[in-house]
Motif scaffolding. Structure first.
Motif, mmCIF file in Angstrom:
data_model
loop_
_atom_site.group_PDB
_atom_site.id
_atom_site.type_symbol
_atom_site.label_atom_id
_atom_site.label_comp_id
_atom_site.label_asym_id
_atom_site.label_seq_id
_atom_site.Cartn_x
_atom_site.Cartn_y
_atom_site.Cartn_z
ATOM 1 N N ARG A 1 0.819 -1.213 0.000
ATOM 2 C CA ARG A 1 0.000 0.000 0.000
ATOM 3 C C ARG A 1 0.850 1.259 0.000
ATOM 4 N N GLN A 2 2.155 1.112 0.194
ATOM 5 C CA GLN A 2 3.049 2.269 0.121
ATOM 6 C C GLN A 2 3.257 2.720 -1.330
ATOM 7 N N ILE A 3 2.893 1.864 -2.278
ATOM 8 C CA ILE A 3 3.025 2.226 -3.694
ATOM 9 C C ILE A 3 1.902 3.195 -4.038
ATOM 10 N N GLU A 4 2.258 4.430 -4.303
ATOM 11 C CA GLU A 4 1.260 5.441 -4.616
ATOM 12 C C GLU A 4 1.276 5.761 -6.119
ATOM 13 N N LEU A 5 0.158 6.245 -6.591
ATOM 14 C CA LEU A 5 0.015 6.612 -7.997
ATOM 15 C C LEU A 5 0.008 8.124 -8.109
ATOM 16 N N PRO A 6 1.167 8.731 -8.371
ATOM 17 C CA PRO A 6 1.196 10.196 -8.473
ATOM 18 C C PRO A 6 0.304 10.674 -9.612
ATOM 19 N N PRO A 7 -0.538 11.666 -9.359
ATOM 20 C CA PRO A 7 -1.434 12.132 -10.426
ATOM 21 C C PRO A 7 -0.694 12.671 -11.635
ATOM 22 N N GLU A 8 0.466 13.295 -11.430
ATOM 23 C CA GLU A 8 1.200 13.812 -12.589
ATOM 24 C C GLU A 8 1.724 12.683 -13.474
ATOM 25 N N THR A 9 1.925 11.485 -12.881
ATOM 26 C CA THR A 9 2.346 10.340 -13.690
ATOM 27 C C THR A 9 1.247 9.936 -14.659
ATOM 28 N N VAL A 10 0.008 9.942 -14.170
ATOM 29 C CA VAL A 10 -1.115 9.584 -15.036
ATOM 30 C C VAL A 10 -1.312 10.637 -16.122
ATOM 31 N N LEU A 11 -1.319 11.909 -15.705
ATOM 32 C CA LEU A 11 -1.651 12.981 -16.634
ATOM 33 C C LEU A 11 -0.530 13.273 -17.627
ATOM 34 N N LEU A 12 0.719 13.038 -17.248
ATOM 35 C CA LEU A 12 1.834 13.435 -18.104
ATOM 36 C C LEU A 12 2.552 12.263 -18.764
ATOM 37 N N LEU A 13 2.408 11.038 -18.245
ATOM 38 C CA LEU A 13 3.114 9.897 -18.818
ATOM 39 C C LEU A 13 2.130 8.911 -19.452
ATOM 40 N N PHE A 14 1.167 8.428 -18.671
ATOM 41 C CA PHE A 14 0.236 7.432 -19.180
ATOM 42 C C PHE A 14 -0.731 8.039 -20.200
ATOM 43 N N LEU A 15 -1.344 9.162 -19.825
ATOM 44 C CA LEU A 15 -2.457 9.698 -20.606
ATOM 45 C C LEU A 15 -2.085 10.080 -22.039
ATOM 46 N N PRO A 16 -0.980 10.817 -22.292
ATOM 47 C CA PRO A 16 -0.690 11.185 -23.690
ATOM 48 C C PRO A 16 -0.518 9.978 -24.612
ATOM 49 N N VAL A 17 0.189 8.954 -24.150
ATOM 50 C CA VAL A 17 0.427 7.784 -25.005
ATOM 51 C C VAL A 17 -0.883 7.054 -25.294
ATOM 52 N N MET A 18 -1.692 6.813 -24.241
ATOM 53 C CA MET A 18 -2.921 6.054 -24.431
ATOM 54 C C MET A 18 -3.947 6.837 -25.249
ATOM 55 N N LEU A 19 -4.047 8.143 -25.022
ATOM 56 C CA LEU A 19 -4.970 8.949 -25.816
ATOM 57 C C LEU A 19 -4.545 9.005 -27.285
ATOM 58 N N PHE A 20 -3.247 9.111 -27.533
ATOM 59 C CA PHE A 20 -2.751 9.169 -28.904
ATOM 60 C C PHE A 20 -3.069 7.870 -29.643
ATOM 61 N N ARG A 21 -2.883 6.765 -28.954
ATOM 62 C CA ARG A 21 -3.185 5.476 -29.589
ATOM 63 C C ARG A 21 -4.682 5.338 -29.866
ATOM 64 N N GLU A 22 -5.515 5.747 -28.900
ATOM 65 C CA GLU A 22 -6.962 5.645 -29.109
ATOM 66 C C GLU A 22 -7.415 6.589 -30.227
ATOM 67 N N ALA A 23 -6.837 7.788 -30.284
ATOM 68 C CA ALA A 23 -7.175 8.705 -31.378
ATOM 69 C C ALA A 23 -6.700 8.137 -32.715
ATOM 70 N N TRP A 24 -5.541 7.493 -32.728
ATOM 71 C CA TRP A 24 -4.984 6.909 -33.950
ATOM 72 C C TRP A 24 -5.923 5.848 -34.513
ATOM 73 N N THR A 25 -6.581 5.096 -33.630
ATOM 74 C CA THR A 25 -7.466 4.013 -34.066
ATOM 75 C C THR A 25 -8.932 4.431 -34.076
ATOM 76 N N THR A 26 -9.199 5.721 -34.085
ATOM 77 C CA THR A 26 -10.565 6.231 -34.160
ATOM 78 C C THR A 26 -10.863 6.666 -35.579
ATOM 79 N N SER A 27 -12.059 6.371 -36.030
ATOM 80 C CA SER A 27 -12.466 6.720 -37.389
ATOM 81 C C SER A 27 -12.818 8.198 -37.469
#
Length: 611
Positions: free
Chosen positions: A46-72
């Motif tokens: 439980r000491q493993i925390e999920l920093p919000p900036e990690t989601v917004l700045l690392l995870f989110l751009p890559v996943m959104l770009f891929r989803e946009a890439w595969t959107t019609s």
């Protein structure tokens, strides 16, 4: 825990979840979330925390770009009447509905508004991971909605946090924030896409092309953040535009490499994210006072129900403006709204918004209601994933939405169109590239066979669809008599398709002319001619028993390679024209383009395409 230990733990959790999910017949994200919740019972984890900036700045751009890439892009344009209100007005309505319920149950108004902004937008990655069972058009509309609604939610979040911290916000400032978020985000995404276009068109190396593509989402997000616009919209715009122009500015081998690596990378990020969400929920749960858990659980359930009700009612109120098909009955529209309501999953973006709430005010006082915001947001995420996720397949079966065969029909149309265009241009291409009649005729035979196969597959699919419709009609009428046309075996193979009649093309024997030169001259003259035509290093045999008047096999191979590449270029040109005119969907064109890319790689040779 150390970084290496966390990496190994996440990898093992994803491996276990990936193996168990098919056996349990449950979506992999749900299994990963449960694994994260189970790991959270171990205090050290439980000491493993999920920093919000990690989601917004690392995870989110890559996943959104891929989803946009595969959107019609065609589906987005045709569904704007649905997407715009659902990604703006619905987010606002959902946020204020949740805020009203939470305020009524004792949460301060400012904190309740932050909570509403956090849980209002459906998550793009969750929808993409759990909504694959939906009909294609419904899935694409939900995906486009979830890609663009984060911009509205983040503007609402900024306003709500300012009120929570005691700042004053005027209507003029709110208007400016909304305009800057949307227009600035769109401008940043378009600017980065233009830069990527001019950079990629000058590149030939697979490595540099794909490195540039990796940088695009981060650069778009960064520029948008600098001007305080929506980074989400910037990434989405950049992804849609770069995906549209990619076939004209990238190479075949780079596209195949990208399509092989991006899904795996996004799967790793997405899987790790669901495990970390489970761990974070356990951390939040253990940080809340036991005396507050009861009321917070009630608020969580009430907020979840409010999101359900608001989403359904909003679609019902706006259905006259969305121009439903004339053939859609009232019952069908109702079932479609229920499916769309159940498909509204929340995910990592909501949790990142909640965790981004400051812990203290400018005066140093604790922010009121922050624990409630984080707890309820985490609870809503768990409910949407663990309740709506398993419920969605049941609702889809209950809804009995009409099957959507448009993509299959467009695929067959495009295959026949590009094959026919290539055959029509074969003589012209052969003359243009100096190809012999023998090589040309062999290419023509292969082209006719491919066109006949495409026609046969279309006929077989049409007959199977007619049989299915007749069977459904017989079942509805209670008639057990077999249909008149006879059954079509399920899962007919390509060999069966080959034997199906072709409605448009009748194959005919083609002469194998042009394979040899005139052999009336003597052997010495023939040898001289062959040497002059092929060069001293292109003869495969120099024995006196070999007829040197025959064209070199190496020459014929080179001619066939030139002709095949020219034919592929013509097919790609026709395919992109069909996509540009809207005759076929972007995703259909991308699927066919993948096959053309593989043919080009085989024609060129792997050693000449990999750099």
């Amino acid at each position: 825990m150390q970084g290496l230990e966390i990496t190994v733990l996440l990898g093992l959790a994803m491996l276990v979840g990936t193996v168990l999910a098919p056996r349990l017949r449950v979506a992999t994200p749900l299994v990963l979330l449960v694994i994260g919740l189970a790991l959270g019972f171990i205090p050290e984890l439980r000491q493993i925390e999920l920093p919000p900036e990690t989601v917004l700045l690392l995870f989110l751009p890559v996943m959104l770009f891929r989803e946009a890439w595969t959107t019609s892009l065609r589906s987005v344009r045709r569904s704007l009447r649905y997407i715009i209100p659902m990604s703006t007005l619905l987010v606002v309505a959902s946020a204020f509905a949740v805020a009203g319920v939470a305020t009524w149950m004792g949460v301060p108004w400012e904190a309740a508004l932050v909570l509403g902004a956090a849980v209002a937008p459906p998550d793009a990655t969750a929808v993409a991971a759990l909504g694959r069972l939906l009909p294609a058009k419904t899935f694409m509309k939900l995906k486009a909605e979830s890609l663009t609604n984060d911009g509205t939610a983040l503007v609402l979040y900024a306003i709500a946090v300012a009120l929570l911290l005691g700042d004053q916000i005027t209507p003029l400032q709110i208007t400016g924030m909304v305009l800057l978020s949307y227009l600035g985000g769109a401008a940043a995404g378009i600017a980065v896409a233009v830069l990527a276009f001019f950079a990629l068109r000058r590149m030939q190396s697979t490595l540099t092309i794909n490195l540039t593509l990796v940088l695009v989402p981060f650069l778009a997000f960064l520029i948008a953040e600098i001007i305080e616009a929506s980074g989400v919209l910037a990434v989405v715009f950049a992804g849609l535009i770069v995906a549209w122009v990619s076939p004209r500015i990238t190479t075949a081998i780079s596209r195949r490499a990208a399509d092989a690596t991006w899904p795996f990378g996004v799967y790793l990020l997405n899987g790790a994210l669901f495990v970390l969400i489970g761990l974070e929920v356990q951390l939040v749960l253990h940080e809340i006072s036991p005396s507050e858990i009861g009321i917070l659980l009630l608020i969580t359930v009430a907020a979840w129900v409010a999101l359900f009700v608001v989403r359904y009612l909003f679609q019902w109120l706006f259905s006259p403006f969305s121009r439903p098909p004339a053939s859609a009955s009232r019952s069908l529209r109702h079932r479609s709204r229920v499916v769309s309501t159940v498909s509204g999953f929340r995910g990592a973006v909501s949790l990142a918004i909640a965790l981004s709430v400051p812990t203290v005010t400018a005066a140093g006082d604790p922010v009121p209601g922050r624990d409630a915001i984080v707890f309820v947001t985490a609870g809503v995420i768990v409910l949407t994933l663990l309740v709506q996720g398993p419920l969605l397949p049941v609702v889809i079966r209950w809804a009995k939405l009409p099957s959507d065969d448009a993509a299959i029909e467009e695929y067959e149309l495009a295959e026949r169109a590009i094959s026919g265009a290539a055959l029509a241009a074969l003589d012209e291409l052969a003359v243009e590239h100096g190809v012999s009649d023998r090589v040309r005729d062999r290419a023509r035979r292969e082209g006719y066979e491919r066109l006949e196969l495409a026609n046969a597959r279309a006929v077989a699919r049409q007959r199977a669809a007619e049989e299915r419709d007749l069977a459904e009609l017989d079942a509805s009428l209670g008639d057990d008599a077999p249909s008149a046309t006879g059954p079509i075996p399920p899962g007919a193979s390509d060999e069966d398709d080959d034997r199906a009649p072709s409605p448009r093309v009748v194959s005919r024997p083609l002469s194998d002319a042009g394979g040899t030169t005139d052999s009336s001259a003597g052997a010495d003259a023939g040898a001289g001619t062959a040497r002059q035509m092929t060069g001293p290093f292109e003869m495969l045999a120099v024995s006196d028993d070999i007829d040197v008047t025959q064209r070199s096999p190496l020459l014929r191979h080179k001619e066939a390679q030139r002709l095949r590449l020219a034919v592929l270029d013509r097919k790609r040109e026709v395919l992109l024209r069909l996509r540009r005119e809207g005759t076929i969907d972007d995703l259909v064109a991308r699927k066919i383009l993948a096959g053309l890319d593989l043919e080009e790689i085989r024609a060129r040779g792997l050693d000449k395409t990999v750099e």
